[in-house]
Design a protein around this motif. Structure first.
Motif: not given
Lengths: 215, 411
Positions: B196-201, B225-228, B232-236, B300-303
């Motif tokens: 699920s988080f390979v796209p983020i990497i 914010p530009r959070w993942y 759409p793919w980030g939400f999934a 977005g971590g601590w943002r």
């Protein structure tokens, strides 16, 4: 679509979560030691002795120490000692009274037989359930001071039954007074009033008119 | 570890609040205390302070969470929840702690005593290890690793080893069954979790946690914010990650390893007293750590979520996001019934894994079309949303099996 049921479930629980804060009607539980549920009228356990007056329970016990309950009690948990002298009872008649009346609640099985055999309406079933004690021998053996509770308490816990009993006792007392009056008048054998007795069973109720037709 | 004196210029430039006093306060405290000691010992004292802070803060969160969870579950079921110990039941965690500490520690005679003793310790150790790489604030990364994501999931997966240790050492059929289930669950759900988080990497181009958070810096249209998670793919991927994280941390509705109605208490059956409390603690630590990971990867971590809220220190934002996620987990626990083991594995292999693989392609498309602008931007969004919803609907049909209502035949 897949997941719509899950979302619906989440909606229901969210409603419960929020609703239970602003709508106290939702909380169905009672905070037990502070709030108590109203017991059903017919709930019964452990017998108690009825006294007429709350201020003088020992002087106005209905019990006349006839010992019928003691003899009928299946687990033999009642112990009675009669008095030597006599006192006027609820109907004004001179009667003996129990000097000792003990019920061992560790033996009592709440069968109500003592109540059913008592001709004087003197022993009735209670509604206590917080009966835990630290001592299992003496604390569970209740003497007549602990057992005596006023008639008003009886009205509180079993209102319908208590009203019936009061009406019956009143009729009995009237009948006794009339009988005494009749005995006082010089003319004997005019009309002996048929007085209803305390233990007379009620006539069985007639089946409701216009019942369901037979299939 | 980043000291107060060694800010990277990039972090300093990131926002106006980056240099505020509150932001630097934890580091100032640490450096002041460490400064008391002679120079060769300072790194040791500094690290020890970080460890103490993590264990104290998350131990406190664990204690509070047990109460919050019971309260919330109670409210969900329309009852008040614990309210006897102290005002509103606030002292309940202390009472629970005293009870766990004073209870007799029973070890079965035929158990493997060493393993039986080691299992809760190992479990707790592994779950605390995962806290080491989570960025709790702008400068609050206990351990800066280049492959932090890998380290995190390696440590998290090792905790299942401790669960199997507990099940095996107890010499109890319920414990062993539960441990086997835990392993089956781990193997099934490790795959969608990692996929699920390979796209983020892929998009962030780094395995470092701070790198991933930096990749989520900035705003779209000035305020989004530009959070993942806002792609759409980030939400999934976030949804897949959450489901898999629930299964990884053995939380309801995936709490098969400790299914009370079937397995007594699963691998905890033969544990009592403080060892039981340690297991409990480790389970919550696992949940908190995975929530922290979800925050880092998707939220977005601590943002801060809005530009004008950046004056609030970063660790407060991390805490707020963590709280929201934990409450969401409790909400889920109060809602869904437990899955059967075949449903559990079917959900993983026939639904989550294919979905995560498709999502990889979606993210690749998103990354390749990052140059599109104007009307093409709308096309890009529409296509990605279709690539997320289409497989979801199709795979969802396959998951429910036949479309007829199920018929039952009785012998």
């Amino acid at each position: 679509m897949l997941g719509s049921g899950l979302l619906q479930g989440l909606k229901v629980t969210a409603k419960n979560l929020v609703g239970s804060f602003h709508d106290p009607e939702r909380l169905t539980t009672l905070e037990y030691p502070e709030q108590k549920a109203k017991l059903p009228e017919n709930y019964r356990n452990f017998p108690f002795l009825v006294s007429e007056n709350a201020t003088d329970p020992m002087g106005t016990l209905r019990c006349v120490g006839c010992q019928i309950c003691e003899k009928e009690c299946p687990p033999q948990c009642i112990y009675i000692e009669k008095s030597k002298d006599k006192k006027p009872d609820a109907t004004g008649k001179m009667q003996v009274y129990p000097v000792v009346f003990d019920i061992d609640t560790s033996v009592c099985m709440s069968c109500q037989i003592c109540v059913e055999v008592c001709p004087f309406e003197a022993i009735k079933m209670d509604q206590v359930f917080e009966i835990a004690t630290k001592d299992r021998f003496t604390a569970l053996l209740l003497d007549r001071n602990q057992l005596a509770k006023p008639n008003s308490y009886y009205h509180e816990i079993h209102p319908t039954e208590a009203a019936e009993v009061d009406a019956r006792l009143l009729a009995e007392r009237k009948a006794a007074e009339e009988k005494a009056k009749a005995a006082a008048t010089p003319k004997p054998a005019v009309a002996p009033t048929p007085s209803p007795t305390a233990t007379a069973p009620k006539p069985p109720e007639a089946p409701a008119a216009g019942g369901t037709p037979a299939p | 570890m980043i000291g107060a004196t060694s800010f990277s210029p990039l972090l300093l430039a990131a926002g106006a609040g980056a240099d505020s006093f509150l932001e630097r306060l934890p580091l100032v405290i640490r450096d002041t205390v460490a400064g008391v000691f002679p120079a060769p010992l300072q790194w040791l004292v500094g690290s020890t302070l970080s460890i103490v802070a993590i264990v104290a803060i998350f131990g406190g969160i664990f204690a509070g969470l047990t109460l919050v969870e019971r309260k919330m579950l109670g409210r969900i079921q329309n009852r008040p929840g614990p309210n006897r110990t102290g005002p509103m039941g606030l002292l309940q965690p202390i009472a629970d702690g005293i009870k766990a500490l004073t209870k007799e520690d029973i070890v079965p005679r035929s158990a493997d005593h060493l393993l039986h003793y080691l299992a809760p310790v190992a479990l707790l150790a592994f779950s605390i290890l995962t806290f080491a790489v989570i960025p709790f604030g702008r400068n609050l990364v206990p351990l800066e690793l280049d492959a932090a994501v890998l380290y995190f999931f390696a440590a998290g997966a090792a905790s299942e080893l401790a669960i199997f240790m507990a099940g095996w050492a107890s010499r109890n059929k319920f414990s062993l069954l539960a441990a086997m289930r835990a392993l089956a669950q781990l193997i099934s759900y490790e795959l969608p979790l990692l996929l699920s988080f390979v796209p983020i990497i892929m998009l962030a181009g780094t395995l470092s946690m701070t790198g991933i958070i930096d990749a989520q810096a900035g705003w779209q249209l000035g305020f989004i914010p530009r959070w993942y998670i806002f792609t759409p793919w980030g939400f999934a991927a976030f949804v897949i990650f959450l489901i898999a994280a629930l299964a990884e941390s053995n939380r309801s509705p995936f709490d098969l390893p400790e299914a009370e109605s079937e397995l007594i208490a699963g691998h905890l059956t033969e544990y009592s007293g403080f060892k039981y409390a340690l297991f409990f603690m480790a389970e919550y630590f696992g949940m908190i750590a995975l929530s922290g990971m979800a925050i880092t990867l998707f939220l977005g971590g601590w943002r801060a979520p809005l530009p004008f809220l950046e004056f609030i220190p970063s660790y407060a934002w991390f805490g707020a996001k963590l709280l929201v996620l934990l409450l969401f987990f409790i909400w889920i626990r109060g809602t869904f019934p437990r899955l059967r083991i075949d449903q559990l594995t079917r959900l993983a292999w026939k639904f989550l894994v294919p979905l995560a693989l498709v999502n990889l392609g979606t993210a690749a498309f998103w990354s390749l079309t990052s140059g599109w602008s104007g009307a093409l931007q709308l096309v890009r969004w529409a296509l990605t949303i279709a690539m997320v919803i289409g497989p979801f609907v199709l795979l969802g049909r396959g998951l429910s099996g036949t479309h007829r209502p199920r018929t039952y035949r009785y012998a």
